[in-house]
Enzyme design. Structure first.
Site, short mmCIF file in Angstrom:
data_model
loop_
_atom_site.label_atom_id
_atom_site.label_comp_id
_atom_site.label_asym_id
_atom_site.label_seq_id
_atom_site.Cartn_x
_atom_site.Cartn_y
_atom_site.Cartn_z
N PHE A 30 0.81 -1.22 0.00
CA PHE A 30 0.00 0.00 0.00
C PHE A 30 0.84 1.27 0.00
O PHE A 30 0.34 2.34 0.30
CB PHE A 30 -0.93 0.01 1.22
CG PHE A 30 -1.75 -1.23 1.32
CD1 PHE A 30 -2.88 -1.39 0.53
CD2 PHE A 30 -1.37 -2.26 2.16
CE1 PHE A 30 -3.63 -2.55 0.60
CE2 PHE A 30 -2.12 -3.43 2.24
CZ PHE A 30 -3.25 -3.57 1.45
N LYS A 48 8.48 6.72 3.33
CA LYS A 48 7.39 5.84 2.93
C LYS A 48 6.19 6.74 2.63
O LYS A 48 5.78 7.53 3.48
CB LYS A 48 7.08 4.89 4.09
CG LYS A 48 6.14 3.77 3.77
CD LYS A 48 6.16 2.80 4.94
CE LYS A 48 5.45 1.53 4.71
NZ LYS A 48 5.71 0.54 5.75
N ASP A 143 5.76 -9.95 11.77
CA ASP A 143 6.03 -10.14 10.34
C ASP A 143 7.54 -10.16 10.12
O ASP A 143 8.06 -9.55 9.20
CB ASP A 143 5.35 -9.02 9.54
CG ASP A 143 5.27 -9.32 8.04
OD1 ASP A 143 5.43 -10.50 7.66
OD2 ASP A 143 5.03 -8.38 7.26
P1 ATP Z 1 4.38 -4.72 2.85
O1 ATP Z 1 3.26 -4.57 3.80
O2 ATP Z 1 3.96 -5.11 1.46
O3 ATP Z 1 5.52 -5.54 3.37
P2 ATP Z 1 4.94 -1.95 3.33
O4 ATP Z 1 3.98 -1.07 2.59
O5 ATP Z 1 4.68 -2.12 4.78
O6 ATP Z 1 5.04 -3.31 2.63
P3 ATP Z 1 7.76 -1.74 3.78
O7 ATP Z 1 7.91 -3.23 3.89
O8 ATP Z 1 7.96 -0.95 5.02
O9 ATP Z 1 6.38 -1.35 3.10
O10 ATP Z 1 8.74 -1.18 2.65
C1 ATP Z 1 8.76 -1.73 1.35
C2 ATP Z 1 10.22 -1.92 0.88
O11 ATP Z 1 10.85 -0.64 0.82
C3 ATP Z 1 11.09 -2.75 1.83
O12 ATP Z 1 11.00 -4.13 1.55
C4 ATP Z 1 12.47 -2.19 1.54
O13 ATP Z 1 13.04 -2.80 0.40
C5 ATP Z 1 12.21 -0.72 1.23
N1 ATP Z 1 12.38 0.10 2.45
C6 ATP Z 1 11.46 0.37 3.39
N2 ATP Z 1 11.94 1.14 4.37
C7 ATP Z 1 13.24 1.38 4.04
C8 ATP Z 1 14.31 2.13 4.66
N3 ATP Z 1 14.11 2.77 5.83
N4 ATP Z 1 15.51 2.15 4.06
C9 ATP Z 1 15.69 1.49 2.89
N5 ATP Z 1 14.75 0.76 2.25
C10 ATP Z 1 13.53 0.71 2.81
#
Ligand code: ATP
Ligand code: MG
Length: 293
Positions: A30, A48, A143
């Site tokens: 998302f 993010k 997770d």
């Molecule tokens: P999901 O619920 O599908 O796992 P999400 O929307 O919660 O995803 P995250 O898992 O937090 O998102 O981030 C997605 C991707 O972005 C991570 O797998 C990573 O590769 C990259 N990412 C997130 N935060 C960071 C950060 N602080 N530094 C570098 N890369 C990041």
């Protein structure tokens, strides 16, 4: 609430006034994650970006609120730090510490599997110390998987993505969470379960992956993966030492009530070998020592 985290107002340009947006570094279900440079200091962050409209459609507001609340609560060298939340009419920006080497899947793809000594260092000093700290703060990640373990420029692990985490109120959960290959058996069976054993299970799957280069429970179909998990069917390769085999089997114990707990993991002979001095102290001091080092 931590006063060092500013909550931007609903000004549309609030984010752009302060940061220059950069490359796409990740995509979540998302959200998208990009680099962002602070215009004044030139420091690079990861941001993010969540779109309100999409969240409303997906009923994600609650999940995001919880992620923000949890990240604000946690300050640890092995947990991604949240610096700022900027909420504009269309988007929410979570400005976080940037882990520039990406997630552990990328690293493991390049390396294959790790020698026990290296896996032990990552497991002892980084993963378990971060997870133990979360549990002290009554946060269960739920997770834990390689994709959510990021690496900074010095190859330090940073635990990320608290999107499905929960703050333990009565110590019990009933919602499904996590990713199929990492699901704990009690999550598959449904019903109420305690939080911390789920993270121990996740750490067990991660430790297995670090040492073997594959997940312990894999199958083409999710339902076959789930069957292997609930039946406890996995193999421990012969190259593993008897000590680490013993620890993995205790972490991948199907019954959550019999699964090893973090204090016992700390006492386990495989964990104790080559234990740095600062990790021999009880948890609150451990944290201070990690900060100093
Ligand atoms: P999901 O619920 O599908 O796992 P999400 O929307 O919660 O995803 P995250 O898992 O937090 O998102 O981030 C997605 C991707 O972005 C991570 O797998 C990573 O590769 C990259 N990412 C997130 N935060 C960071 C950060 N602080 N530094 C570098 N890369 C990041
Ligand atoms: Mg993720």
């Amino acid at each position: 609430m931590d006063s060092s985290i500013e909550q931007g107002g609903k000004c549309p340009n609030m984010f752009k006034q302060k940061y220059k947006i950069g490359d796409l570094i990740g995509c979540g279900a998302f959200s998208e994650v990009r680099t962002a440079t602070d215009i004044h200091t030139t420091r690079i962050f990861a941001v993010k970006i969540l779109i309100h409209e999409r969240m409303e459609r997906k009923k994600m507001e609650e999940r995001v609120k919880r992620e923000i609340e949890i990240l604000k609560l946690l300050r640890h060298p092995h947990i991604i730090e949240l610096y700022e939340v900027i909420d504009t009419p269309k988007k929410i920006y979570l400005v976080m510490e940037y882990a520039e080497l990406g997630d552990l899947t990328v690293y493991m793809e390049a390396i294959g599997k790790l020698p026990e000594e290296e896996a032990r260092k990552i497991f002892q000093q980084q993963i378990i110390s971060g997870v133990e700290y979360c549990h002290e703060k009554k946060v269960v990640h739920r997770d834990l998987k390689l994709e959510n373990l990021l690496l900074d420029s010095e190859r330090n692990v940073k635990i990320a993505d608290f999107g499905v985490s929960n703050i333990m109120s009565d110590g019990q959960f009933s919602t499904h969470c996590g990713s199929p290959g990492y699901y704990a058996p009690e999550v598959i069976s449904g019903g109420f379960y305690e939080g911390p054993p789920i993270d121990v299970w996740g750490c067990g799957v991660i430790l297995y992956f670090l040492l073997c280069g594959t997940l312990p429970f894999v199958a083409e179909e999710n339902c076959s993966t789930f069957k292997k998990i609930t039946d406890g069917i996995y193999t421990l390769p012969s190259h593993l030492s008897p000590e680490v085999k013993d620890l993995i089997s205790k972490m991948l114990q199907r019954n959550p009530f019999e699964r090893i707990e973090i204090p016992k993991i700390r006492e386990h002979p495989w964990f104790q070998a080559h234990l740095p001095q600062y990790l021999t102290l009880p948890p609150p001091n451990t944290l201070q020592q990690v900060k100093k080092s």
